[in-house]
Design a protein around this motif. Structure first.
Motif, PDB file in Angstrom:
ATOM      1  N   LEU A  67      -4.961  -3.869   5.449  1.00 31.39           N
ATOM      2  CA  LEU A  67      -5.239  -3.779   4.022  1.00 31.39           C
ATOM      3  C   LEU A  67      -4.068  -3.158   3.266  1.00 31.39           C
ATOM      4  O   LEU A  67      -3.730  -3.593   2.167  1.00 31.39           O
ATOM      5  CB  LEU A  67      -6.522  -2.979   3.793  1.00 31.39           C
ATOM      6  N   THR A  68      -3.442  -2.171   3.850  1.00 32.45           N
ATOM      7  CA  THR A  68      -2.348  -1.473   3.164  1.00 32.45           C
ATOM      8  C   THR A  68      -1.165  -2.398   2.869  1.00 32.45           C
ATOM      9  O   THR A  68      -0.430  -2.155   1.920  1.00 32.45           O
ATOM     10  CB  THR A  68      -1.861  -0.270   3.993  1.00 32.45           C
ATOM     11  N   SER A  69      -0.979  -3.452   3.647  1.00 31.62           N
ATOM     12  CA  SER A  69       0.155  -4.350   3.408  1.00 31.62           C
ATOM     13  C   SER A  69       0.040  -5.070   2.060  1.00 31.62           C
ATOM     14  O   SER A  69       1.046  -5.419   1.456  1.00 31.62           O
ATOM     15  CB  SER A  69       0.318  -5.359   4.547  1.00 31.62           C
ATOM     16  N   PHE A  70      -1.165  -5.257   1.552  1.00 28.38           N
ATOM     17  CA  PHE A  70      -1.361  -5.911   0.258  1.00 28.38           C
ATOM     18  C   PHE A  70      -0.935  -5.006  -0.893  1.00 28.38           C
ATOM     19  O   PHE A  70      -0.710  -5.476  -2.005  1.00 28.38           O
ATOM     20  CB  PHE A  70      -2.827  -6.312   0.073  1.00 28.38           C
ATOM     21  N   PHE A  71      -0.831  -3.715  -0.624  1.00 25.75           N
ATOM     22  CA  PHE A  71      -0.497  -2.752  -1.661  1.00 25.75           C
ATOM     23  C   PHE A  71       0.852  -2.078  -1.438  1.00 25.75           C
ATOM     24  O   PHE A  71       1.170  -1.086  -2.075  1.00 25.75           O
ATOM     25  CB  PHE A  71      -1.619  -1.708  -1.772  1.00 25.75           C
ATOM     26  N   GLY A  72       1.637  -2.619  -0.525  1.00 21.09           N
ATOM     27  CA  GLY A  72       2.979  -2.105  -0.288  1.00 21.09           C
ATOM     28  C   GLY A  72       3.014  -0.737   0.357  1.00 21.09           C
ATOM     29  O   GLY A  72       4.007  -0.024   0.261  1.00 21.09           O
ATOM     30  N   ILE A  73       1.947  -0.341   1.019  1.00 24.95           N
ATOM     31  CA  ILE A  73       1.902   0.953   1.700  1.00 24.95           C
ATOM     32  C   ILE A  73       2.395   0.733   3.126  1.00 24.95           C
ATOM     33  O   ILE A  73       1.826  -0.046   3.880  1.00 24.95           O
ATOM     34  CB  ILE A  73       0.472   1.536   1.700  1.00 24.95           C
ATOM     35  N   ILE A  99      -1.741  -1.578  -8.017  1.00 25.50           N
ATOM     36  CA  ILE A  99      -0.336  -1.898  -7.769  1.00 25.50           C
ATOM     37  C   ILE A  99      -0.284  -2.689  -6.475  1.00 25.50           C
ATOM     38  O   ILE A  99      -0.682  -2.204  -5.415  1.00 25.50           O
ATOM     39  CB  ILE A  99       0.519  -0.616  -7.681  1.00 25.50           C
ATOM     40  N   TRP A 100       0.188  -3.900  -6.581  1.00 24.94           N
ATOM     41  CA  TRP A 100       0.240  -4.805  -5.434  1.00 24.94           C
ATOM     42  C   TRP A 100       1.631  -4.787  -4.814  1.00 24.94           C
ATOM     43  O   TRP A 100       2.605  -4.437  -5.465  1.00 24.94           O
ATOM     44  CB  TRP A 100      -0.115  -6.211  -5.897  1.00 24.94           C
ATOM     45  N   ALA A 101       1.713  -5.195  -3.565  1.00 29.32           N
ATOM     46  CA  ALA A 101       3.001  -5.307  -2.878  1.00 29.32           C
ATOM     47  C   ALA A 101       3.895  -6.287  -3.636  1.00 29.32           C
ATOM     48  O   ALA A 101       3.413  -7.294  -4.173  1.00 29.32           O
ATOM     49  CB  ALA A 101       2.784  -5.797  -1.446  1.00 29.32           C
ATOM     50  N   ASN A 102       5.170  -5.985  -3.687  1.00 28.43           N
ATOM     51  CA  ASN A 102       6.133  -6.856  -4.378  1.00 28.43           C
ATOM     52  C   ASN A 102       6.093  -8.284  -3.850  1.00 28.43           C
ATOM     53  O   ASN A 102       6.346  -9.228  -4.593  1.00 28.43           O
ATOM     54  CB  ASN A 102       7.548  -6.298  -4.238  1.00 28.43           C
ATOM     55  N   GLU A 103       5.780  -8.450  -2.585  1.00 29.63           N
ATOM     56  CA  GLU A 103       5.744  -9.773  -1.974  1.00 29.63           C
ATOM     57  C   GLU A 103       4.679 -10.675  -2.613  1.00 29.63           C
ATOM     58  O   GLU A 103       4.725 -11.894  -2.480  1.00 29.63           O
ATOM     59  CB  GLU A 103       5.475  -9.667  -0.465  1.00 29.63           C
ATOM     60  N   LEU A 104       3.749 -10.072  -3.334  1.00 23.67           N
ATOM     61  CA  LEU A 104       2.674 -10.840  -3.968  1.00 23.67           C
ATOM     62  C   LEU A 104       2.950 -11.137  -5.444  1.00 23.67           C
ATOM     63  O   LEU A 104       2.074 -11.641  -6.147  1.00 23.67           O
ATOM     64  CB  LEU A 104       1.345 -10.095  -3.828  1.00 23.67           C
ATOM     65  N   ASP A 105       4.158 -10.857  -5.897  1.00 18.90           N
ATOM     66  CA  ASP A 105       4.492 -11.068  -7.311  1.00 18.90           C
ATOM     67  C   ASP A 105       4.271 -12.497  -7.785  1.00 18.90           C
ATOM     68  O   ASP A 105       3.940 -12.723  -8.941  1.00 18.90           O
ATOM     69  CB  ASP A 105       5.941 -10.657  -7.597  1.00 18.90           C
ATOM     70  N   SER A 106       4.436 -13.476  -6.909  1.00 19.17           N
ATOM     71  CA  SER A 106       4.279 -14.877  -7.334  1.00 19.17           C
ATOM     72  C   SER A 106       2.818 -15.280  -7.543  1.00 19.17           C
ATOM     73  O   SER A 106       2.546 -16.325  -8.126  1.00 19.17           O
ATOM     74  CB  SER A 106       4.943 -15.818  -6.328  1.00 19.17           C
ATOM     75  N   HIS A 141     -12.525  -7.241  -0.107  1.00 16.04           N
ATOM     76  CA  HIS A 141     -12.417  -8.641  -0.519  1.00 16.04           C
ATOM     77  C   HIS A 141     -11.212  -8.753  -1.443  1.00 16.04           C
ATOM     78  O   HIS A 141     -11.133  -8.052  -2.449  1.00 16.04           O
ATOM     79  CB  HIS A 141     -13.662  -9.085  -1.280  1.00 16.04           C
ATOM     80  N   ILE A 142     -10.316  -9.662  -1.117  1.00 13.60           N
ATOM     81  CA  ILE A 142      -9.118  -9.888  -1.923  1.00 13.60           C
ATOM     82  C   ILE A 142      -9.111 -11.352  -2.336  1.00 13.60           C
ATOM     83  O   ILE A 142      -9.345 -12.236  -1.500  1.00 13.60           O
ATOM     84  CB  ILE A 142      -7.844  -9.546  -1.119  1.00 13.60           C
ATOM     85  N   LEU A 143      -8.837 -11.607  -3.592  1.00 13.58           N
ATOM     86  CA  LEU A 143      -8.728 -12.969  -4.092  1.00 13.58           C
ATOM     87  C   LEU A 143      -7.400 -13.094  -4.824  1.00 13.58           C
ATOM     88  O   LEU A 143      -7.112 -12.316  -5.735  1.00 13.58           O
ATOM     89  CB  LEU A 143      -9.886 -13.303  -5.043  1.00 13.58           C
ATOM     90  N   LEU A 144      -6.595 -14.049  -4.382  1.00  8.95           N
ATOM     91  CA  LEU A 144      -5.282 -14.283  -4.973  1.00  8.95           C
ATOM     92  C   LEU A 144      -5.218 -15.713  -5.484  1.00  8.95           C
ATOM     93  O   LEU A 144      -5.665 -16.639  -4.799  1.00  8.95           O
ATOM     94  CB  LEU A 144      -4.181 -14.071  -3.931  1.00  8.95           C
ATOM     95  N   LYS A 145      -4.657 -15.890  -6.661  1.00  8.39           N
ATOM     96  CA  LYS A 145      -4.475 -17.234  -7.215  1.00  8.39           C
ATOM     97  C   LYS A 145      -2.978 -17.519  -7.272  1.00  8.39           C
ATOM     98  O   LYS A 145      -2.203 -16.680  -7.717  1.00  8.39           O
ATOM     99  CB  LYS A 145      -5.100 -17.337  -8.599  1.00  8.39           C
ATOM    100  N   TYR A 146      -2.630 -18.719  -6.824  1.00  8.46           N
ATOM    101  CA  TYR A 146      -1.229 -19.089  -6.760  1.00  8.46           C
ATOM    102  C   TYR A 146      -0.941 -20.302  -7.637  1.00  8.46           C
ATOM    103  O   TYR A 146      -1.853 -21.034  -8.030  1.00  8.46           O
ATOM    104  CB  TYR A 146      -0.800 -19.339  -5.310  1.00  8.46           C
ATOM    105  N   SER A 147       0.335 -20.501  -7.932  1.00  6.37           N
ATOM    106  CA  SER A 147       0.746 -21.621  -8.776  1.00  6.37           C
ATOM    107  C   SER A 147       1.311 -22.771  -7.974  1.00  6.37           C
ATOM    108  O   SER A 147       1.223 -23.919  -8.384  1.00  6.37           O
ATOM    109  CB  SER A 147       1.800 -21.156  -9.790  1.00  6.37           C
ATOM    110  N   LEU A 191       2.312 -19.358  -0.751  1.00  7.34           N
ATOM    111  CA  LEU A 191       1.576 -18.927   0.437  1.00  7.34           C
ATOM    112  C   LEU A 191       2.481 -18.549   1.610  1.00  7.34           C
ATOM    113  O   LEU A 191       2.033 -17.916   2.560  1.00  7.34           O
ATOM    114  CB  LEU A 191       0.602 -20.023   0.875  1.00  7.34           C
ATOM    115  N   SER A 192       3.750 -18.920   1.534  1.00  7.48           N
ATOM    116  CA  SER A 192       4.652 -18.660   2.668  1.00  7.48           C
ATOM    117  C   SER A 192       4.821 -17.173   2.952  1.00  7.48           C
ATOM    118  O   SER A 192       5.079 -16.782   4.089  1.00  7.48           O
ATOM    119  CB  SER A 192       6.014 -19.313   2.444  1.00  7.48           C
TER     120      SER A 192
END
Length: 182
Positions: free
Chosen positions: A11-17, A74-81, A99-105, A110-111
């Motif tokens: 879980l911490t990886s999603f928040f840059g911890i 505050i999310w991990a920088n890797e999730l900026d897109s 539960h995490i929900l991410l929307k992408y363009s 997803l890579s």
């Protein structure tokens, strides 16, 4: 090969911890290509505690995550897109279930999570890492990769700690139990 910094079970990886001190026994990842969403549900959070210092770090990391409200997460920088991100904690059968929900363009977004899109075959692929114990009913294993049809929703689970060595299994404490003590 691209380094994967977002680990579904941490879980911490999603928040840059950095230096995650707790993880999930099981993670269900569902990709909804038609909505361009990825949903991650973690189950049975636990920590491996070897010392009081470990216990303190787990509680500190948990508090950083738990005390975030939706507008200040505050999310991990890797999730900026990912243009939309949401996070909530749900109590399920006396456990904490993130539960995490991410929307992408674009499919390339997803890579960062190790999910690659092949436009020629209209398929997504993930590496088959035996230690992650990946299971799915919607994908096909071919060599070192799981392939999924990009025309419909698909999901897979990871259970990376199901084969944990006994000496670590003895140190494993459910996160909710650990938090009750603090």
């Amino acid at each position: 090969m691209e380094e994967i910094k977002i680990l579904f079970f941490a879980l911490t990886s999603f928040f840059g911890i950095e230096d995650a001190r707790f993880a999930a026994d099981k993670v269900t990842i569902t990709i909804h290509p038609e909505k361009q969403e990825i949903e991650i549900i973690q189950e049975n959070l636990f920590a491996v505690i070897q010392s009081e210092k470990d216990s303190i770090m787990v509680v500190e990391q948990w508090n950083k995550i738990r005390n975030r409200n939706e507008s200040q997460t505050i999310w991990a920088n890797e999730l900026d897109s990912f243009h939309s991100k949401s996070f909530k904690l749900i109590d399920v059968e006396n456990t904490i279930q993130p539960h995490i929900l991410l929307k992408y363009s674009s499919n390339e977004d997803l890579s960062v999570m190790g999910i690659w899109y092949n436009a020629e075959n209209n398929q997504y692929a993930i590496n088959n890492i035996p230690q992650q114990n990946i299971k799915t009913n919607s994908g096909k294993l071919n060599g070192n990769y799981w392939y999924f049809d990009a025309a419909s929703t698909f999901s897979f689970t990871e259970e990376p700690f199901s084969d944990m060595p006994e000496n670590y299994r003895k140190l494993k404490i459910p996160l909710k139990e650990l938090l009750k003590k603090k």
